[in-house]
Design a protein around this motif. Structure first.
Motif, PDB file in Angstrom:
ATOM      1  N   SER A  29       0.914  -1.194   0.052  1.00 54.99           N
ATOM      2  CA  SER A  29      -0.090  -0.065  -0.095  1.00 54.99           C
ATOM      3  C   SER A  29       0.830   1.180  -0.198  1.00 54.99           C
ATOM      4  N   VAL A  30       1.897   0.918   0.768  1.00 51.48           N
ATOM      5  CA  VAL A  30       2.800   2.377   0.817  1.00 51.48           C
ATOM      6  C   VAL A  30       3.665   2.599  -0.713  1.00 51.48           C
ATOM      7  N   ARG A  31       3.969   1.621  -1.472  1.00 49.80           N
ATOM      8  CA  ARG A  31       4.325   1.532  -2.675  1.00 49.80           C
ATOM      9  C   ARG A  31       3.583   2.053  -3.657  1.00 49.80           C
ATOM     10  N   HIS A  32       2.069   1.505  -3.475  1.00 51.63           N
ATOM     11  CA  HIS A  32       1.214   2.083  -4.422  1.00 51.63           C
ATOM     12  C   HIS A  32       1.075   3.596  -4.257  1.00 51.63           C
ATOM     13  N   LEU A  33       0.937   4.092  -2.835  1.00 52.20           N
ATOM     14  CA  LEU A  33       0.635   5.423  -2.553  1.00 52.20           C
ATOM     15  C   LEU A  33       1.679   6.213  -3.330  1.00 52.20           C
ATOM     16  N   ALA A  34       3.108   5.853  -2.857  1.00 51.05           N
ATOM     17  CA  ALA A  34       4.391   6.660  -3.381  1.00 51.05           C
ATOM     18  C   ALA A  34       4.264   6.636  -5.090  1.00 51.05           C
ATOM     19  N   MET A  35       3.762   5.630  -5.747  1.00 51.07           N
ATOM     20  CA  MET A  35       3.821   5.619  -7.127  1.00 51.07           C
ATOM     21  C   MET A  35       2.871   6.575  -7.609  1.00 51.07           C
ATOM     22  N   SER A  36       1.596   6.621  -7.177  1.00 52.76           N
ATOM     23  CA  SER A  36       0.465   7.190  -7.613  1.00 52.76           C
ATOM     24  C   SER A  36       0.730   8.897  -7.148  1.00 52.76           C
ATOM     25  N   LEU A  37       1.325   9.045  -6.290  1.00 57.64           N
ATOM     26  CA  LEU A  37       1.778  10.539  -5.709  1.00 57.64           C
ATOM     27  C   LEU A  37       2.869  10.987  -6.669  1.00 57.64           C
ATOM     28  N   GLY A  38       3.795  10.168  -6.915  1.00 54.10           N
ATOM     29  CA  GLY A  38       4.780  10.597  -7.740  1.00 54.10           C
ATOM     30  C   GLY A  38       4.330  10.899  -9.186  1.00 54.10           C
ATOM     31  N   ALA A  39       3.290  10.101  -9.646  1.00 56.84           N
ATOM     32  CA  ALA A  39       2.843  10.320 -11.080  1.00 56.84           C
ATOM     33  C   ALA A  39       1.940  11.559 -11.091  1.00 56.84           C
ATOM     34  N   SER A  68      -3.583  17.147 -13.374  1.00 58.82           N
ATOM     35  CA  SER A  68      -2.502  16.569 -12.699  1.00 58.82           C
ATOM     36  C   SER A  68      -2.723  15.743 -11.345  1.00 58.82           C
ATOM     37  N   SER A  69      -4.097  16.204 -10.846  1.00 55.41           N
ATOM     38  CA  SER A  69      -4.545  15.662  -9.563  1.00 55.41           C
ATOM     39  C   SER A  69      -5.121  14.349  -9.832  1.00 55.41           C
ATOM     40  N   LEU A  70      -5.452  13.996 -11.160  1.00 55.61           N
ATOM     41  CA  LEU A  70      -6.488  12.639 -11.119  1.00 55.61           C
ATOM     42  C   LEU A  70      -5.713  11.534 -11.013  1.00 55.61           C
ATOM     43  N   PRO A  71      -4.316  11.295 -11.528  1.00 58.04           N
ATOM     44  CA  PRO A  71      -3.642   9.937 -11.148  1.00 58.04           C
ATOM     45  C   PRO A  71      -3.843   9.664  -9.742  1.00 58.04           C
ATOM     46  N   PHE A  72      -3.671  10.507  -8.726  1.00 59.66           N
ATOM     47  CA  PHE A  72      -3.447  10.434  -7.282  1.00 59.66           C
ATOM     48  C   PHE A  72      -4.839   9.984  -6.931  1.00 59.66           C
ATOM     49  N   VAL A  73      -5.859  10.615  -7.169  1.00 64.12           N
ATOM     50  CA  VAL A  73      -7.113  10.387  -6.708  1.00 64.12           C
ATOM     51  C   VAL A  73      -7.759   8.958  -7.381  1.00 64.12           C
ATOM     52  N   SER A  74      -7.686   8.849  -8.846  1.00 63.13           N
ATOM     53  CA  SER A  74      -7.916   7.587  -9.469  1.00 63.13           C
ATOM     54  C   SER A  74      -7.454   6.382  -8.824  1.00 63.13           C
ATOM     55  N   LEU A  75      -5.874   6.435  -8.394  1.00 59.01           N
ATOM     56  CA  LEU A  75      -5.462   5.321  -8.091  1.00 59.01           C
ATOM     57  C   LEU A  75      -5.598   5.100  -6.441  1.00 59.01           C
ATOM     58  N   ASN A  76      -5.904   6.203  -5.713  1.00 62.67           N
ATOM     59  CA  ASN A  76      -6.042   5.924  -4.329  1.00 62.67           C
ATOM     60  C   ASN A  76      -7.326   6.209  -3.559  1.00 62.67           C
ATOM     61  N   GLY A  77      -8.089   6.548  -4.407  1.00 60.76           N
ATOM     62  CA  GLY A  77      -9.422   7.012  -3.843  1.00 60.76           C
ATOM     63  C   GLY A  77      -9.443   8.438  -3.265  1.00 60.76           C
ATOM     64  N   SER A  78     -10.447   8.713  -2.731  1.00 61.15           N
ATOM     65  CA  SER A  78     -10.511  10.104  -2.363  1.00 61.15           C
ATOM     66  C   SER A  78     -10.762  10.103  -0.904  1.00 61.15           C
ATOM     67  N   VAL A  79     -10.951  11.502  -0.241  1.00 64.08           N
ATOM     68  CA  VAL A  79     -11.217  11.703   1.040  1.00 64.08           C
ATOM     69  C   VAL A  79     -12.550  11.276   1.298  1.00 64.08           C
ATOM     70  N   GLU A  80     -12.674  10.536   2.305  1.00 67.71           N
ATOM     71  CA  GLU A  80     -14.179  10.087   2.771  1.00 67.71           C
ATOM     72  C   GLU A  80     -14.727  10.863   3.861  1.00 67.71           C
ATOM     73  N   THR A  81     -13.939  11.254   4.588  1.00 65.23           N
ATOM     74  CA  THR A  81     -14.419  12.192   5.844  1.00 65.23           C
ATOM     75  C   THR A  81     -13.659  13.203   6.103  1.00 65.23           C
ATOM     76  N   ILE A  82     -14.322  14.336   6.547  1.00 63.66           N
ATOM     77  CA  ILE A  82     -13.498  15.358   7.032  1.00 63.66           C
ATOM     78  C   ILE A  82     -13.809  15.611   8.473  1.00 63.66           C
ATOM     79  N   GLY A  83     -12.711  15.492   9.357  1.00 66.33           N
ATOM     80  CA  GLY A  83     -12.766  15.653  10.850  1.00 66.33           C
ATOM     81  C   GLY A  83     -12.233  17.214  11.238  1.00 66.33           C
ATOM     82  N   PHE A  84     -13.053  17.742  12.021  1.00 67.80           N
ATOM     83  CA  PHE A  84     -12.731  19.108  12.727  1.00 67.80           C
ATOM     84  C   PHE A  84     -13.259  19.358  13.899  1.00 67.80           C
TER      85      PHE A  84
END
Length: 109
Positions: A29-39, A68-84
């Protein structure tokens, strides 16, 4: 052109991590995150270099940032909740567009 130097430094660290088989790369999962963030980072870097060379209109730059943000979002999903402050707001189907908006708007700050 500072973005190019920044991305090259990140790519160098990632390449050295692969060569020396860093422990953090063992987790899929870390490798996948790093690759999508790198793209996405490479896309943002290319957009910034193009803007430095040929000044882009705000509309073209915004469209480029969204793309440019689409590779990261499409490969990792999106923010599901916002906490504050202890409150959590589930985003549901608008999580993807909010994530794209967040990633696209961040370079403008």
């Amino acid at each position: 052109m500072g973005g190019v130097a920044f991305v090259l430094a990140i790519v160098l660290v990632f390449a050295l991590s692969v060569i020396f088989q860093a422990d953090w790369l063992a987790d899929e999962s870390v490798r996948h995150l790093a690759m999508s963030l790198g793209a996405s980072a490479l896309c943002f870097c290319f957009l910034g270099a193009c803007d430095d060379r040929w000044p882009l209109t705000p509309r073209v730059k915004l469209i480029g940032q969204i793309l440019s943000s689409l590779p990261f979002v499409s490969l990792n999903g999106s923010v599901e909740t916002i906490g504050f402050l202890g409150w959590e707001l589930p985003l549901g189907p608008v999580g993807g567009p909010i994530t794209v908006l967040w990633l696209s708007a961040a370079p403008m700050w």
